[in-house]
Design a protein around this motif. Structure first.
Motif, PDB file in Angstrom:
ATOM      1  N   SER A 117       0.811  -1.217   0.000  1.00  0.00           N
ATOM      2  CA  SER A 117       0.000   0.000   0.000  1.00  0.00           C
ATOM      3  C   SER A 117       0.843   1.266   0.000  1.00  0.00           C
ATOM      4  N   SER A 118       2.084   1.175   0.501  1.00  0.00           N
ATOM      5  CA  SER A 118       2.997   2.309   0.526  1.00  0.00           C
ATOM      6  C   SER A 118       4.425   1.780   0.582  1.00  0.00           C
ATOM      7  N   TYR A 119       5.398   2.686   0.492  1.00  0.00           N
ATOM      8  CA  TYR A 119       6.804   2.279   0.475  1.00  0.00           C
ATOM      9  C   TYR A 119       7.598   3.044   1.527  1.00  0.00           C
ATOM     10  N   ALA A 120       8.436   2.313   2.224  1.00  0.00           N
ATOM     11  CA  ALA A 120       9.454   2.916   3.081  1.00  0.00           C
ATOM     12  C   ALA A 120      10.784   2.569   2.417  1.00  0.00           C
ATOM     13  N   GLU A 121      11.775   3.404   2.588  1.00  0.00           N
ATOM     14  CA  GLU A 121      13.074   3.170   1.969  1.00  0.00           C
ATOM     15  C   GLU A 121      13.617   1.820   2.424  1.00  0.00           C
ATOM     16  N   ASP A 122      14.060   1.012   1.477  1.00  0.00           N
ATOM     17  CA  ASP A 122      14.639  -0.300   1.759  1.00  0.00           C
ATOM     18  C   ASP A 122      16.012  -0.338   1.109  1.00  0.00           C
ATOM     19  N   LYS A 123      17.041  -0.126   1.893  1.00  0.00           N
ATOM     20  CA  LYS A 123      18.410  -0.057   1.356  1.00  0.00           C
ATOM     21  C   LYS A 123      18.884  -1.398   0.806  1.00  0.00           C
ATOM     22  N   ASN A 124      18.219  -2.498   1.202  1.00  0.00           N
ATOM     23  CA  ASN A 124      18.633  -3.818   0.729  1.00  0.00           C
ATOM     24  C   ASN A 124      18.064  -4.149  -0.647  1.00  0.00           C
ATOM     25  N   ARG A 125      17.073  -3.409  -1.077  1.00  0.00           N
ATOM     26  CA  ARG A 125      16.430  -3.671  -2.367  1.00  0.00           C
ATOM     27  C   ARG A 125      16.624  -2.474  -3.276  1.00  0.00           C
ATOM     28  N   ILE A 126      17.158  -2.724  -4.463  1.00  0.00           N
ATOM     29  CA  ILE A 126      17.392  -1.643  -5.420  1.00  0.00           C
ATOM     30  C   ILE A 126      16.392  -1.786  -6.563  1.00  0.00           C
ATOM     31  N   ILE A 127      15.686  -0.711  -6.828  1.00  0.00           N
ATOM     32  CA  ILE A 127      14.741  -0.657  -7.941  1.00  0.00           C
ATOM     33  C   ILE A 127      15.474   0.043  -9.071  1.00  0.00           C
ATOM     34  N   LYS A 128      15.718  -0.692 -10.178  1.00  0.00           N
ATOM     35  CA  LYS A 128      16.500  -0.112 -11.268  1.00  0.00           C
ATOM     36  C   LYS A 128      15.895  -0.471 -12.616  1.00  0.00           C
ATOM     37  N   PHE A 129      15.643   0.572 -13.409  1.00  0.00           N
ATOM     38  CA  PHE A 129      15.127   0.402 -14.762  1.00  0.00           C
ATOM     39  C   PHE A 129      16.267   0.335 -15.773  1.00  0.00           C
ATOM     40  N   SER A 130      16.013  -0.391 -16.848  1.00  0.00           N
ATOM     41  CA  SER A 130      16.924  -0.400 -17.988  1.00  0.00           C
ATOM     42  C   SER A 130      16.072  -0.298 -19.253  1.00  0.00           C
ATOM     43  N   LYS A 131      16.690   0.048 -20.365  1.00  0.00           N
ATOM     44  CA  LYS A 131      15.942   0.101 -21.626  1.00  0.00           C
ATOM     45  C   LYS A 131      15.510  -1.300 -22.060  1.00  0.00           C
ATOM     46  N   GLU A 132      16.309  -2.303 -21.718  1.00  0.00           N
ATOM     47  CA  GLU A 132      15.985  -3.671 -22.095  1.00  0.00           C
ATOM     48  C   GLU A 132      14.838  -4.237 -21.270  1.00  0.00           C
ATOM     49  N   LYS A 133      14.729  -3.794 -20.013  1.00  0.00           N
ATOM     50  CA  LYS A 133      13.662  -4.249 -19.123  1.00  0.00           C
ATOM     51  C   LYS A 133      13.013  -3.028 -18.473  1.00  0.00           C
ATOM     52  N   PRO A 134      12.100  -2.374 -19.226  1.00  0.00           N
ATOM     53  CA  PRO A 134      11.516  -1.110 -18.746  1.00  0.00           C
ATOM     54  C   PRO A 134      10.297  -1.257 -17.834  1.00  0.00           C
ATOM     55  N   ASN A 135       9.998  -2.469 -17.407  1.00  0.00           N
ATOM     56  CA  ASN A 135       8.829  -2.700 -16.558  1.00  0.00           C
ATOM     57  C   ASN A 135       9.262  -3.405 -15.284  1.00  0.00           C
ATOM     58  N   ILE A 136       8.796  -2.887 -14.151  1.00  0.00           N
ATOM     59  CA  ILE A 136       9.143  -3.485 -12.860  1.00  0.00           C
ATOM     60  C   ILE A 136       7.867  -3.813 -12.109  1.00  0.00           C
ATOM     61  N   LEU A 137       7.845  -5.031 -11.554  1.00  0.00           N
ATOM     62  CA  LEU A 137       6.757  -5.469 -10.695  1.00  0.00           C
ATOM     63  C   LEU A 137       7.347  -5.729  -9.317  1.00  0.00           C
ATOM     64  N   ILE A 138       6.754  -5.097  -8.298  1.00  0.00           N
ATOM     65  CA  ILE A 138       7.198  -5.311  -6.923  1.00  0.00           C
ATOM     66  C   ILE A 138       6.074  -6.008  -6.167  1.00  0.00           C
ATOM     67  N   THR A 139       6.363  -7.203  -5.688  1.00  0.00           N
ATOM     68  CA  THR A 139       5.428  -7.940  -4.849  1.00  0.00           C
ATOM     69  C   THR A 139       6.106  -8.155  -3.497  1.00  0.00           C
ATOM     70  N   SER A 140       5.399  -8.748  -2.566  1.00  0.00           N
ATOM     71  CA  SER A 140       6.002  -8.971  -1.252  1.00  0.00           C
ATOM     72  C   SER A 140       5.669 -10.365  -0.751  1.00  0.00           C
ATOM     73  N   LYS A 141       6.500 -10.806   0.170  1.00  0.00           N
ATOM     74  CA  LYS A 141       6.271 -12.079   0.840  1.00  0.00           C
ATOM     75  C   LYS A 141       6.759 -11.927   2.273  1.00  0.00           C
ATOM     76  N   ILE A 142       6.323 -12.826   3.118  1.00  0.00           N
ATOM     77  CA  ILE A 142       6.728 -12.808   4.527  1.00  0.00           C
ATOM     78  C   ILE A 142       7.786 -13.886   4.738  1.00  0.00           C
ATOM     79  N   GLU A 143       8.950 -13.466   5.244  1.00  0.00           N
ATOM     80  CA  GLU A 143      10.020 -14.396   5.593  1.00  0.00           C
ATOM     81  C   GLU A 143      10.491 -14.075   6.996  1.00  0.00           C
TER      82      GLU A 143
END
Length: 178
Positions: A117-143
């Motif tokens: 529902s919202s985002y807090a900064e997560d230094k362990n996860r990097i969200i990075k776009f490229s021209k080859e892969k211009p679409n990002i899906l972020i899902t979550s799981k409980i570990e």
């Protein structure tokens, strides 16, 4: 007696059929490969019932080739964060036989899964776009009792892949984030 039953039904329905809602501060840093000019990017979000951006600040970090989004959103649980997209235009030749150029709009989609529902900064996860892969899906799981973000990059023709498409609920209205 009938009035008492109606009153109890209305009272109980408010307790059992209510939706939980909340507001949250979001902080999101999105990186782009060096061949994507962040200074030309425009940021947008699709309007979405159940999750609205109340305030936003967009900063471009040329040194890290990133965009930093901070702000507040209000949401009904479990409606996901609004879909963000970034775009810039450039010129391309139609073909090698002519000098005619057309304007091309390059679009990068950031889609959030149902439980985000919202985002807090997560230094362990990097969200990075490229021209080859211009679409990002972020899902979550409980570990181990913690919510872990799972970030997947998709190629442009994978935008219709069922796993990506089930989260891609766009609208006919978008807001430009400044």
């Amino acid at each position: 007696m009938k009035k008492l039953i109606v009153f109890l039904f209305i009272f109980c329905s408010k307790l059992f059929f209510a939706q939980a809602s909340s507001s949250a501060q979001f902080n999101l840093t999105i990186y782009f490969e060096k061949n994507i000019p962040v200074e030309k990017l425009q940021a947008y979000c699709y309007t979405k019932a159940g999750n609205t951006i109340k305030a936003v600040d967009v900063r471009v970090d040329k040194e890290n080739n990133s965009v930093i989004l901070t702000g507040t959103n209000h949401f009904v649980i479990p409606v996901s964060f609004p879909i963000l997209y970034f775009s810039y235009t450039d010129k391309v030749k139609i073909n090698d036989q002519t000098k005619q150029e057309l304007e091309r709009n390059n679009i990068f989609y950031l889609v959030s899964g149902f439980s985000i529902s919202s985002y807090a900064e997560d230094k362990n996860r990097i969200i990075k776009f490229s021209k080859e892969k211009p679409n990002i899906l972020i899902t979550s799981k409980i570990e181990n009792g913690k919510k872990i973000l799972d970030i997947e990059n998709f190629k442009d023709w994978d935008i219709n892949a069922q796993h990506f498409k089930e989260y891609l609920d766009i609208s006919n209205t978008s807001l430009k984030l400044n």
